[in-house]
Design a protein around this motif. Structure first.
Motif, short mmCIF file in Angstrom:
data_model
loop_
_atom_site.label_atom_id
_atom_site.label_comp_id
_atom_site.label_asym_id
_atom_site.label_seq_id
_atom_site.Cartn_x
_atom_site.Cartn_y
_atom_site.Cartn_z
N ASP A 1 0.80 -1.42 -0.04
CA ASP A 1 -0.04 -0.03 0.08
C ASP A 1 1.01 1.30 0.00
OD1 ASP A 1 -2.49 -1.37 -0.17
OD2 ASP A 1 -2.62 -1.38 1.93
N ARG B 1 -2.16 -8.16 -12.44
CA ARG B 1 -2.95 -7.79 -11.29
C ARG B 1 -2.57 -6.09 -10.69
NH1 ARG B 1 -5.76 -11.03 -7.44
NH2 ARG B 1 -4.32 -10.46 -5.85
N GLU C 1 -4.97 -4.20 -12.89
CA GLU C 1 -6.12 -4.11 -12.28
C GLU C 1 -6.34 -3.65 -10.68
OE1 GLU C 1 -9.07 -4.96 -13.71
OE2 GLU C 1 -7.41 -5.64 -15.84
N GLU D 1 -4.86 -4.74 -8.36
CA GLU D 1 -5.29 -5.75 -7.34
C GLU D 1 -3.80 -6.59 -6.73
OE1 GLU D 1 -7.62 -8.44 -9.26
OE2 GLU D 1 -9.62 -7.19 -9.09
N GLU E 1 -0.73 -7.73 -4.90
CA GLU E 1 -0.31 -8.40 -3.42
C GLU E 1 1.12 -8.35 -3.36
OE1 GLU E 1 -2.66 -11.56 -2.17
OE2 GLU E 1 -4.96 -10.12 -2.66
#
Length: 437
Positions: A334, A414, A417, A419, A421
């Motif tokens: 993040d 990912r 999109e 998303e 991680e």
């Protein structure tokens, strides 16, 4: 986007369903023969012959189906070739021939390549249904323009091709026949013994051991007999076999060459790696072949695609110190994402970017640079998609589609999109480190 239209003197669509239908018919007929033997009251010679034929048919049907589903594309016969044109727009590929008119949605295309093995240049478009469009083009440049228009050029999409099985690569024709006979009769013997043990009062441990042995044998046979595949991307070659994966980056390849067995990758450290496209021949057959014999079609196609991909994969300065601000440096996903989005959107830290002379075009080059560390390519994808522009997301998806490294491709997808991680980044880093050994 303006439509591209190309006229060709030879256009054909090679359908996949006839070969698959033949394989399924063999399987059904063979299974019926085996069931007939099972229901028979006595084992006469005719019944035994029928059962053996059924087993042979099952094995042949499975092998035929594997080739029909995963084998190389078959060139169309001359009787199928008709003059016509192909028109490519945003959503549809339209084929206009003398006798028919065919519309193929672009989303149904899953692969494409150039075949220059026959003294002519052919553009081949694979559909998800396994049907293939063959179209003769004037030269390689016209073929590249066609592939680029449908989104299947070397810098836009990975190329998948079939490699022969381990058994076909290692064993001579005579040894393959012997192995085939041992496998067929060994399977029949194991099946007969297993049925007798199940009908007897054998202990559970004995039956479990027998079943375990059967599983080990089946696993070994599959490892040896199933065909393999090579995925050629802009970053390297991914080799796939039964329950095994290996990625070979171009940075570890010193040269590419080909011979009658397939394509060889001369690695900078370690022995040459063979991508076998042709089953091994006996010494007598090899001696009878002329020294200047033409390479097989599958070998020519793979060699041409590898040379194109390695030309696209020329390294740039994406590993330079001035791109260090893209690195994660131990931050959480993040926090890393927020920093990259802030830099890309002109918020906190943009002055630091300007001092380092890193522009949006520089970030885009990092995304496309296959020599850049995976972490920086992923960071570039995050920064570029911060704007939410669908065109930019499409560019990231194209970069991902051209990656043969599955872990990096997944991470870029990912990131596009939003998303991504930590596990995705770590997996891509581990795969890169393992391939670099």
């Amino acid at each position: 986007m303006s439509a591209l239209r190309i006229w060709s003197p030879a256009v054909a669509i090679e359908r996949a369903w006839p070969r698959r239908l033949v394989g399924w018919l063999f399987l059904v007929a063979s299974a019926a023969a085996v069931l007939f033997v099972r229901e028979a009251d006595h084992m006469s010679r005719d019944v035994f012959t029928t059962g053996a034929s059924g087993v042979y048919g099952l094995v042949f049907g499975v092998a035929y189906l594997l080739n029909a589903y995963f084998g190389p594309d078959r060139a169309p016969g001359r009787d199928k070739l008709l003059a016509g044109s192909i028109e490519i727009d945003a959503d549809v590929v339209t084929l206009d021939r003398v006798k028919d008119h065919t519309r193929i949605p672009r989303r149904q295309l899953e692969g494409g390549y150039l075949d220059v093995s026959r003294g002519e240049c052919w553009a081949v478009l694979r559909q998800r249904s396994a049907d293939a469009v063959w179209l003769r083009v004037r030269d390689v440049e016209e073929g590249r323009a066609l592939l680029r228009a449908v989104g299947l050029a070397v810098e836009q999409h990975v190329f998948r091709t079939r490699l022969v099985s381990v058994a076909e690569e290692v064993l001579t024709p005579g040894a393959r026949v012997a192995a085939w006979l041992v496998a067929v009769y060994g399977t029949m013997a194991l099946g007969w013994a297993a049925s007798r043990w199940l009908e007897s009062d054998a202990s559970g441990a004995l039956i479990a051991a027998a079943l375990g042995l059967c599983c080990v044998v089946v696993y070994g046979v599959l490892r040896l007999a199933l065909p393999r595949a090579a995925l050629v991307g802009t970053d390297g070659v991914s080799l796939r076999s039964f329950r095994a994966r290996r990625f070979v980056p171009y940075a570890s390849v010193a040269a590419v060459r080909a011979d009658g067995r397939g394509v060889w990758l001369d690695q900078r450290s370690g022995p040459p790696l063979l991508l076998a496209t042709v089953p091994r021949l006996s010494r007598r057959l090899l001696a009878s072949m002329p020294k200047g014999a033409r390479l097989g079609a599958a070998t020519e196609v793979l060699l041409h695609r590898l040379n194109e991909a390695m030309a696209v994969a020329a390294p740039s300065d994406a590993s330079a110190a001035r791109f260090a601000d893209l690195d994660r440096r131990g931050r959480s996903i993040d926090a890393w994402r927020r920093a990259l989005e802030a830099l890309a959107q002109g918020a906190t830290g943009v002055a630091q970017y300007r001092r380092a002379s890193v522009t949006e075009d520089d970030i885009a080059r990092v995304l496309d640079d296959v020599a850049a560390p995976p972490e920086r390519r992923i960071a570039a994808a995050i920064a570029l998609t911060a704007s939410g522009d669908p065109a930019v997301r499409g560019r990231v998806r194209i970069a991902a589609s051209a990656c043969a490294n599955e872990a990096l491709r997944h991470a870029l997808e990912r990131a596009a999109e939003g998303e991504l991680e930590a596990a995705d980044v770590e997996l891509a880093e581990r795969a890169h480190a393992h391939a670099a050994r």
